[in-house]
Write a protein that holds these residues in place. Structure first.
Motif, PDB file in Angstrom:
ATOM      1  N   ARG A  19      29.012   3.800  54.785  1.00  0.00           N
ATOM      2  CA  ARG A  19      28.910   4.059  53.336  1.00  0.00           C
ATOM      3  C   ARG A  19      29.335   5.471  53.014  1.00  0.00           C
ATOM      4  N   ALA A  20      28.932   6.435  53.832  1.00  0.00           N
ATOM      5  CA  ALA A  20      29.289   7.836  53.589  1.00  0.00           C
ATOM      6  C   ALA A  20      30.792   8.046  53.702  1.00  0.00           C
ATOM      7  N   ALA A  21      31.414   7.391  54.668  1.00  0.00           N
ATOM      8  CA  ALA A  21      32.858   7.546  54.864  1.00  0.00           C
ATOM      9  C   ALA A  21      33.634   6.998  53.673  1.00  0.00           C
ATOM     10  N   ALA A  22      33.116   5.959  53.034  1.00  0.00           N
ATOM     11  CA  ALA A  22      33.804   5.326  51.914  1.00  0.00           C
ATOM     12  C   ALA A  22      33.400   5.911  50.562  1.00  0.00           C
ATOM     13  N   ALA A  23      32.410   6.784  50.542  1.00  0.00           N
ATOM     14  CA  ALA A  23      31.861   7.286  49.282  1.00  0.00           C
ATOM     15  C   ALA A  23      32.752   8.342  48.655  1.00  0.00           C
ATOM     16  N   ASN A  24      32.809   8.302  47.318  1.00  0.00           N
ATOM     17  CA  ASN A  24      33.446   9.401  46.602  1.00  0.00           C
ATOM     18  C   ASN A  24      32.399  10.510  46.453  1.00  0.00           C
ATOM     19  N   PRO A  25      32.786  11.703  46.001  1.00  0.00           N
ATOM     20  CA  PRO A  25      31.807  12.802  45.917  1.00  0.00           C
ATOM     21  C   PRO A  25      30.572  12.466  45.078  1.00  0.00           C
ATOM     22  N   HIS A  26      30.754  11.727  43.997  1.00  0.00           N
ATOM     23  CA  HIS A  26      29.621  11.347  43.146  1.00  0.00           C
ATOM     24  C   HIS A  26      28.639  10.462  43.926  1.00  0.00           C
ATOM     25  N   GLU A  27      29.173   9.473  44.638  1.00  0.00           N
ATOM     26  CA  GLU A  27      28.325   8.586  45.439  1.00  0.00           C
ATOM     27  C   GLU A  27      27.664   9.339  46.583  1.00  0.00           C
ATOM     28  N   MET A  28      28.376  10.298  47.171  1.00  0.00           N
ATOM     29  CA  MET A  28      27.824  11.082  48.275  1.00  0.00           C
ATOM     30  C   MET A  28      26.598  11.872  47.811  1.00  0.00           C
ATOM     31  N   VAL A  29      26.688  12.476  46.637  1.00  0.00           N
ATOM     32  CA  VAL A  29      25.536  13.230  46.115  1.00  0.00           C
ATOM     33  C   VAL A  29      24.368  12.282  45.887  1.00  0.00           C
ATOM     34  N   ARG A  30      24.636  11.108  45.324  1.00  0.00           N
ATOM     35  CA  ARG A  30      23.572  10.134  45.092  1.00  0.00           C
ATOM     36  C   ARG A  30      22.924   9.722  46.411  1.00  0.00           C
ATOM     37  N   MET A  31      23.740   9.490  47.438  1.00  0.00           N
ATOM     38  CA  MET A  31      23.208   9.118  48.749  1.00  0.00           C
ATOM     39  C   MET A  31      22.345  10.242  49.328  1.00  0.00           C
ATOM     40  N   GLY A  68      22.994  21.026  52.066  1.00  0.00           N
ATOM     41  CA  GLY A  68      24.226  20.269  51.889  1.00  0.00           C
ATOM     42  C   GLY A  68      24.534  20.027  50.424  1.00  0.00           C
ATOM     43  N   LEU A  69      23.516  19.659  49.663  1.00  0.00           N
ATOM     44  CA  LEU A  69      23.703  19.472  48.218  1.00  0.00           C
ATOM     45  C   LEU A  69      24.136  20.775  47.559  1.00  0.00           C
ATOM     46  N   ASP A  70      23.484  21.856  47.952  1.00  0.00           N
ATOM     47  CA  ASP A  70      23.799  23.163  47.374  1.00  0.00           C
ATOM     48  C   ASP A  70      25.228  23.593  47.719  1.00  0.00           C
ATOM     49  N   SER A  71      25.647  23.287  48.940  1.00  0.00           N
ATOM     50  CA  SER A  71      26.991  23.701  49.363  1.00  0.00           C
ATOM     51  C   SER A  71      28.088  22.938  48.625  1.00  0.00           C
ATOM     52  N   MET A  72      27.756  21.819  48.023  1.00  0.00           N
ATOM     53  CA  MET A  72      28.743  21.028  47.277  1.00  0.00           C
ATOM     54  C   MET A  72      28.974  21.580  45.865  1.00  0.00           C
ATOM     55  N   LEU A  73      28.124  22.495  45.436  1.00  0.00           N
ATOM     56  CA  LEU A  73      28.261  23.055  44.086  1.00  0.00           C
ATOM     57  C   LEU A  73      29.432  24.028  44.026  1.00  0.00           C
ATOM     58  N   ALA A  82      25.883  23.745  37.322  1.00  0.00           N
ATOM     59  CA  ALA A  82      25.961  24.115  38.738  1.00  0.00           C
ATOM     60  C   ALA A  82      24.995  25.247  39.051  1.00  0.00           C
ATOM     61  N   THR A  83      24.917  26.225  38.157  1.00  0.00           N
ATOM     62  CA  THR A  83      23.997  27.352  38.355  1.00  0.00           C
ATOM     63  C   THR A  83      22.552  26.876  38.346  1.00  0.00           C
ATOM     64  N   LYS A  84      22.210  25.988  37.419  1.00  0.00           N
ATOM     65  CA  LYS A  84      20.834  25.469  37.342  1.00  0.00           C
ATOM     66  C   LYS A  84      20.497  24.628  38.575  1.00  0.00           C
ATOM     67  N   LEU A  85      21.452  23.826  39.035  1.00  0.00           N
ATOM     68  CA  LEU A  85      21.210  23.035  40.251  1.00  0.00           C
ATOM     69  C   LEU A  85      21.016  23.948  41.453  1.00  0.00           C
ATOM     70  N   ASN A  86      21.794  25.014  41.536  1.00  0.00           N
ATOM     71  CA  ASN A  86      21.654  25.993  42.609  1.00  0.00           C
ATOM     72  C   ASN A  86      20.235  26.572  42.604  1.00  0.00           C
ATOM     73  N   GLN A  87      19.735  26.892  41.433  1.00  0.00           N
ATOM     74  CA  GLN A  87      18.378  27.427  41.320  1.00  0.00           C
ATOM     75  C   GLN A  87      17.331  26.379  41.720  1.00  0.00           C
ATOM     76  N   LEU A  88      17.547  25.130  41.305  1.00  0.00           N
ATOM     77  CA  LEU A  88      16.605  24.068  41.674  1.00  0.00           C
ATOM     78  C   LEU A  88      16.610  23.820  43.178  1.00  0.00           C
ATOM     79  N   TYR A  89      17.789  23.827  43.789  1.00  0.00           N
ATOM     80  CA  TYR A  89      17.870  23.617  45.233  1.00  0.00           C
ATOM     81  C   TYR A  89      17.219  24.780  45.986  1.00  0.00           C
ATOM     82  N   ASP A  90      17.382  25.995  45.478  1.00  0.00           N
ATOM     83  CA  ASP A  90      16.722  27.155  46.087  1.00  0.00           C
ATOM     84  C   ASP A  90      15.207  26.992  46.007  1.00  0.00           C
TER      85      ASP A  90
END
Length: 126
Positions: A19-31, A68-73, A82-90
């Motif tokens: 599933r990960a190999a076939a996923a687009n970036p949006h699906e990868m984040v959801r996974m 990993g999620l943070d590195s995708m931003l 993106a900035t708010k997600l970075n803060q939430l992941y931190d």
């Protein structure tokens, strides 16, 4: 307990890899968000059972997923989102460390809330 030699675990891992190999970036984040929520639940179970080694491994998996999620931003070209997600992941990373050190399932609750909210927002992007 499942180990790497368990056929079901091997099948599950192969399915996830496919599933990960076939996923687009949006699906990868959801996974990744779904996987993080599942791993947080596992960490809570290990905490309750006082399985400290497994708890440490589980918290480490959670931290790896958050990083990993943070590195995708794209913070340079991204928006305020993106900035708010970075803060939430931190925040989630720091809270995971606190939960681990204190062996506190209660400290996992706000992380679950944040990630559930991010997951719900991500699902609305379809």
């Amino acid at each position: 307990m499942l180990n790497e030699h368990d056929p079901f675990n091997a099948y599950k891992q192969t399915s996830i890899n496919a599933r990960a190999a076939a996923a687009n970036p949006h699906e990868m984040v959801r996974m990744l968000l779904d996987g993080l929520l599942e791993e947080i639940q596992r960490a809570a179970g290990f905490m309750q059972r006082k399985s400290f080694e497994e708890k440490g491994q589980s918290i480490n998996k959670c931290l790896n997923i958050v990083h990993g999620l943070d590195s995708m931003l794209d913070l340079e070209n991204g928006s305020e989102v993106a900035t708010k997600l970075n803060q939430l992941y931190d925040y989630c990373s720091r809270q995971l460390v606190i939960a681990s050190v204190e062996n506190s399932t209660t400290a996992l609750i706000p992380i679950t809330k944040v990630i559930t909210d991010v997951r719900a927002g991500w699902a609305n992007l379809n």
